[in-house]
Scaffold this motif. Structure first.
Motif, PDB file in Angstrom:
ATOM      1  N   PHE A   1       0.842  -1.191   0.000  1.00  0.00           N
ATOM      2  CA  PHE A   1       0.000   0.000   0.000  1.00  0.00           C
ATOM      3  C   PHE A   1       0.877   1.241   0.000  1.00  0.00           C
ATOM      4  O   PHE A   1       2.062   1.203   0.363  1.00  0.00           O
ATOM      5  N   VAL A   2       0.268   2.355  -0.423  1.00  0.00           N
ATOM      6  CA  VAL A   2       0.962   3.635  -0.510  1.00  0.00           C
ATOM      7  C   VAL A   2       0.132   4.689   0.213  1.00  0.00           C
ATOM      8  O   VAL A   2      -1.075   4.792  -0.007  1.00  0.00           O
ATOM      9  N   LEU A   3       0.776   5.466   1.074  1.00  0.00           N
ATOM     10  CA  LEU A   3       0.114   6.544   1.805  1.00  0.00           C
ATOM     11  C   LEU A   3       0.785   7.862   1.442  1.00  0.00           C
ATOM     12  O   LEU A   3       2.005   8.013   1.592  1.00  0.00           O
ATOM     13  N   GLU A   4      -0.014   8.832   0.936  1.00  0.00           N
ATOM     14  CA  GLU A   4       0.502  10.135   0.526  1.00  0.00           C
ATOM     15  C   GLU A   4      -0.398  11.256   1.067  1.00  0.00           C
ATOM     16  O   GLU A   4      -1.207  11.826   0.339  1.00  0.00           O
ATOM     17  N   PRO A   5      -0.273  11.594   2.354  1.00  0.00           N
ATOM     18  CA  PRO A   5      -1.047  12.712   2.893  1.00  0.00           C
ATOM     19  C   PRO A   5      -0.396  14.054   2.552  1.00  0.00           C
ATOM     20  O   PRO A   5       0.804  14.117   2.225  1.00  0.00           O
ATOM     21  N   GLU A   6      -1.166  15.122   2.600  1.00  0.00           N
ATOM     22  CA  GLU A   6      -0.636  16.469   2.371  1.00  0.00           C
ATOM     23  C   GLU A   6      -1.337  17.458   3.297  1.00  0.00           C
ATOM     24  O   GLU A   6      -2.566  17.488   3.372  1.00  0.00           O
ATOM     25  N   PHE A   7      -0.527  18.246   3.992  1.00  0.00           N
ATOM     26  CA  PHE A   7      -1.047  19.264   4.897  1.00  0.00           C
ATOM     27  C   PHE A   7      -0.590  20.637   4.401  1.00  0.00           C
ATOM     28  O   PHE A   7       0.582  20.844   4.088  1.00  0.00           O
ATOM     29  N   TYR A   8      -1.544  21.573   4.327  1.00  0.00           N
ATOM     30  CA  TYR A   8      -1.245  22.914   3.834  1.00  0.00           C
ATOM     31  C   TYR A   8      -1.834  23.931   4.803  1.00  0.00           C
ATOM     32  O   TYR A   8      -2.987  23.805   5.224  1.00  0.00           O
ATOM     33  N   ILE A   9      -1.021  24.928   5.172  1.00  0.00           N
ATOM     34  CA  ILE A   9      -1.478  25.980   6.061  1.00  0.00           C
ATOM     35  C   ILE A   9      -0.999  27.335   5.526  1.00  0.00           C
ATOM     36  O   ILE A   9       0.127  27.443   5.021  1.00  0.00           O
ATOM     37  N   GLU A  10      -1.861  28.339   5.606  1.00  0.00           N
ATOM     38  CA  GLU A  10      -1.556  29.669   5.050  1.00  0.00           C
ATOM     39  C   GLU A  10      -2.005  30.741   6.037  1.00  0.00           C
ATOM     40  O   GLU A  10      -3.091  30.642   6.632  1.00  0.00           O
ATOM     41  N   ASP A  11      -1.166  31.781   6.219  1.00  0.00           N
ATOM     42  CA  ASP A  11      -1.546  32.862   7.118  1.00  0.00           C
ATOM     43  C   ASP A  11      -2.184  34.009   6.334  1.00  0.00           C
ATOM     44  O   ASP A  11      -2.320  33.947   5.105  1.00  0.00           O
ATOM     45  N   VAL A  12      -2.579  35.059   7.032  1.00  0.00           N
ATOM     46  CA  VAL A  12      -3.307  36.158   6.401  1.00  0.00           C
ATOM     47  C   VAL A  12      -2.424  36.947   5.435  1.00  0.00           C
ATOM     48  O   VAL A  12      -2.933  37.677   4.576  1.00  0.00           O
ATOM     49  N   LYS A  13      -1.098  36.806   5.546  1.00  0.00           N
ATOM     50  CA  LYS A  13      -0.184  37.493   4.634  1.00  0.00           C
ATOM     51  C   LYS A  13       0.133  36.658   3.395  1.00  0.00           C
ATOM     52  O   LYS A  13       0.909  37.105   2.545  1.00  0.00           O
ATOM     53  N   GLY A  14      -0.451  35.484   3.302  1.00  0.00           N
ATOM     54  CA  GLY A  14      -0.229  34.638   2.141  1.00  0.00           C
ATOM     55  C   GLY A  14       0.944  33.684   2.268  1.00  0.00           C
ATOM     56  O   GLY A  14       1.167  32.859   1.379  1.00  0.00           O
ATOM     57  N   ARG A  15       1.702  33.789   3.350  1.00  0.00           N
ATOM     58  CA  ARG A  15       2.798  32.848   3.564  1.00  0.00           C
ATOM     59  C   ARG A  15       2.213  31.476   3.885  1.00  0.00           C
ATOM     60  O   ARG A  15       1.203  31.373   4.582  1.00  0.00           O
ATOM     61  N   SER A  16       2.854  30.429   3.408  1.00  0.00           N
ATOM     62  CA  SER A  16       2.282  29.097   3.574  1.00  0.00           C
ATOM     63  C   SER A  16       3.354  28.068   3.880  1.00  0.00           C
ATOM     64  O   SER A  16       4.547  28.269   3.616  1.00  0.00           O
TER      65      SER A  16
END
Length: 417
Positions: free
Chosen positions: A58-73
């Protein structure tokens, strides 16, 4: 690279970059990814002891993305595969883990990525010569398209004059190879513990790369330079203290100049990739400067037979002036004088059904292979991938002659969340 080192790097980045460690106001975050079960079957019996005729995992590929109010991520995309047949194919990696910042500089815009990322250069389908930033994850697929994450500082400056990219690459990732129990391998297993480098700094040599790209009407053009540790390894034969033969990975220092171009004329696309590289070792272990090119033509036929389906046709020719001394770039094959032809049928239906068929053959040897792939969404969350690679023949002089029985059928069922 130890996973703990990655964690320490990210925490350090978040603590030292102004404005990222205190008073962060989160504007958006997202958690997505996929988990898939996979089976691979080899119809012909293996040529080496211990190899299996089937593999599953099996293959597991999670992705977490977070962005602040200034657009930095911040993007985090780990990868994990479990394979029941080959312990080496069971592996984990950080494909992406980077902080992204951007802003304006006069009439220009700048962008900075710090961390681990994947970079894709080039325009052709079968082999992207200029694509030199990331290391190949060969245990994933024999075509060499899967990549390991690369630690980097990646700065981009763009304007009406084009796009300039600067890369600082502080750590080298060794290429992954199939183990003793895996298929599609050489008669001798390549050692993944004893890795050697030309540079005294070994894997910590600081590599550099620069790329300029721009569009001139129908012409897209890219020029690149890379200076640092080769992503392609030279396998060196040694005798162990027990008197056994062993293949050791060896990485030289290279300098590569690259060109990629794509010309769009109606439904036709004309493609070119070319490199001039110094510092690589050829198949005989000699350092040799060389030139390699890929020339390709692509055309899309829309609404075939008065339907909503489209078909795209590809033809590409590979040339390497080292001829038969060119090391293999995939399994099997060397791309020193090969012809690639493919067709992709897109049904343009609600399930995004696509069928791809391709052929690649050595014009100077009797090495030829066929590939067939089917991709289809079964629902909003489930998708299916079916692939078949048929080795029609491998020349006795080809280094991958020992893989001549390794045609396979692969089925992958993925759940996307």
């Amino acid at each position: 690279m130890p996973r703990a080192v990655f964690v320490v790097v990210w925490l350090w980045l978040l603590s030292v970059i102004p404005g990222t460690s205190a008073g962060i106001e989160i504007a958006h975050y997202d958690f997505s990814g996929s988990i898939g079960i996979e089976g691979r079957w080899y119809p012909e019996s293996a040529l080496h002891p211990g190899q299996r005729d089937h593999a599953s995992g099996f293959v597991l590929e999670p992705e977490f993305y977070i962005e602040d109010v200034k657009g930095r991520s911040f993007t985090l995309a780990p990868f994990f595969r479990y394979d029941a047949a080959d312990p080496r194919r069971t592996h984990a990696d950080l494909r992406e883990a980077y902080l992204l910042m951007f802003g304006a500089m006069g009439d220009n815009e700048w962008e900075l990525r710090l961390g681990v990322d994947q970079v894709f250069w080039g325009v052709v389908e079968s082999q992207r010569l200029v694509d030199v930033i990331n290391q190949v994850d060969f245990v994933e697929h024999p075509d060499g398209t899967a990549k390991l994450g690369q630690p980097m500082a990646h700065a981009t400056l763009s304007g009406d004059w084009g796009v300039l990219e600067l890369f600082g690459l502080p750590y080298h990732r060794a290429r992954t190879f199939t183990g003793r129990r895996g298929r599609l391998r050489l008669p001798l297993v390549i050692d993944d513990d004893n890795i050697r480098y030309e540079s005294a700094a070994e894997e910590w040599h600081l590599d550099y790369a620069v790329r300029y790209s721009n569009s001139f009407g129908p012409l897209d053009l890219g020029l690149s330079v890379f200076d640092g540790t080769n992503r392609e390894t030279a396998a060196q034969l040694e005798i162990t203290p027990r008197g056994e033969l062993n293949l050791v990975q060896y990485y030289t220092q290279i300098r590569q100049f690259g060109l990629d171009a794509q010309l769009i004329l109606g439904d036709w696309l004309f493609k070119l990739e070319a490199i001039q590289r110094a510092g690589s070792l050829d198949l005989r272990g000699r350092e040799e400067d060389y030139v390699a090119t890929v020339i390709g033509v692509e055309r899309t036929l829309y609404s075939i037979f008065d339907s909503v389906a489209d078909i795209t046709l590809f033809t590409e020719w590979h040339y390497d002036d080292r001829d038969r001394d060119a090391p293999p770039s995939r399994s099997p094959g060397t791309f020193e004088n090969e012809l690639f032809a493919a067709a992709r049928l897109a049904f343009n239906d609600v399930r995004s059904t696509e069928i791809v068929a391709s052929f690649i053959g050595d014009l100077g040897r009797s090495s030829h292979s066929l590939a067939f792939g089917l991709d289809r969404r079964l629902s909003d969350s489930w998708s299916l991938h079916l692939e078949t690679i048929v080795l029609l023949g491998i020349d006795r002089e080809d280094i991958h002659y020992s893989t001549r029985n390794d045609s396979f059928i692969e089925l992958n069922l993925s759940y996307n969340f």
